[in-house]
Design an enzyme around this catalytic site. Structure first.
Site: not given
Lengths: 241, 241
Positions: B140, B144
């Site tokens: 994750y 980003k």
């Protein structure tokens, strides 16, 4: 008794850098070459595997028993469109890191690029250091920034040694003004890659160019932390012509 | 004559932050809400579109006529598996940036996360500044970091103002020790997002948390460059209970 040679998988070995490594590193390591589709005739006699890095299952077996992976496979065009960057460089790099981890490989050398920082060049804001924030100049550069971030994660999370090399312009010899500062000679390329394989460092991002007098990128870290001792300089090359 | 309100698209508006923005920013802006699949009953009366960010064609029309995009749509789970991260966060974010560019949108606010830097926390090496090299703590976080690099490219290449906000823990109120330092209150969240929409800055990465006395992340830049004036502090919140 001689030490066992390390077993090293080179992905994308049909490319220009891969071919050079196959010839320059085969004495030092037991090489396994990975090709995307076609096995080049002149490399057919070497241990090799074929598979698409975007297809995990097709490449995973290639990582079994390896001590290190040199990950070169990518769409290397700075103008590569998104679909190709996505499959070859993003999904492909994830698959390579994950397959290496699953197979217990403890070292990954990731071929990154100066294009991760290419927008600094636009401002002629030099030297550029590897610890500065990324400023990619292309989707290709963005994909390599992704690979570096993924590498950092695999190093921190799994303890795999990941060395990212921001490779300049790999050429037999420098050809023009730009190559005067970004040239990476074949023998310097082979050296910086085996230095990256041999280092105990857990993670690092390093510029990989020859000792060009007119270089714009900092290679102090490459020399101090990896022990890199470049033998070539584009200016000497031109002077000798 | 009153100035025309800016038209702002919020992707992933059914999420917790999106819902809060829909209620807190609808006086300030003309909002268009994007939902992934289901239109929540209580938001049905607001202008909205439905589409999968991983499917470019399904979302591209939503960007027409917008002045700004607040890109929240993502798989927000820190333990999200690769396939979901790839589609929702990597392909989805590329599609959002590209659709915004194609539609002539000049401002993108990208919801990033502290998880881009989560591995610094492991060493308790604080404060963390946004200019430090990324150290994601999850796929994750890697996704980003990719979004931030892509944003930098779109800002440098196309002159789109891209503001990346590393959002802490968005909660009605802090609940435990960790939230004492990473809390972002609803009203501070709304403020930092409209500050990001209003700034003329071409690009920036900023921590977005409340003025928590025990914070570990630097918000000096958020205050100085975006004009952010957080109103909440987790310590005051606890003291008032």
């Amino acid at each position: 008794m001689a030490e066992r040679k390390k077993r090293v998988l080179i992905t994308g070995a049909a490319g220009r850098i891969g071919r050079e490594l196959a010839s320059r590193l085969h004495d030092r390591y037991e090489l396994r070459l990975h090709f995307h589709r076609v096995v080049p005739d002149d490399l057919r006699h070497l241990e090799h595997v074929v598979g698409d890095v975007a297809d995990y299952d097709s490449i995973a077996p290639a990582f079994e028993g390896m001590d290190a992976v040199v990950h070169l496979a990518a769409d290397p065009r700075t103008f590569a469109p998104w679909e190709s960057v996505l499959h070859a460089n993003i999904i492909g790099t994830y698959n390579v890191f994950e397959a290496a981890r699953q197979a217990g490989v403890r070292k990954i050398v990731f071929a990154s690029t100066n294009h991760v920082m290419g927008m600094y060049d636009r401002d002629q804001q030099w030297p550029v250091y590897s610890h500065q924030p990324v400023r990619p100049d292309s989707l290709y550069g963005v994909s390599k920034a992704f690979g570096e971030a993924l590498g950092r994660y695999y190093a921190d999370r799994y303890g795999i040694s990941v060395i990212c090399l921001r490779i300049g312009w790999f050429l037999p010899g420098p050809t023009d003004e730009i190559s005067r500062w970004m040239w990476l000679s074949p023998r310097d390329c082979a050296q910086v890659i085996w230095r990256a394989i041999e280092t105990d460092l857990g993670f690092g991002i390093f510029y990989a160019i020859s000792a060009n007098s007119q270089r714009h990128w900092d290679i102090t870290d490459t020399m101090e932390k990896l022990g890199y001792r470049p033998e070539d300089d584009a200016e000497r090359y031109f002077a000798s012509k």
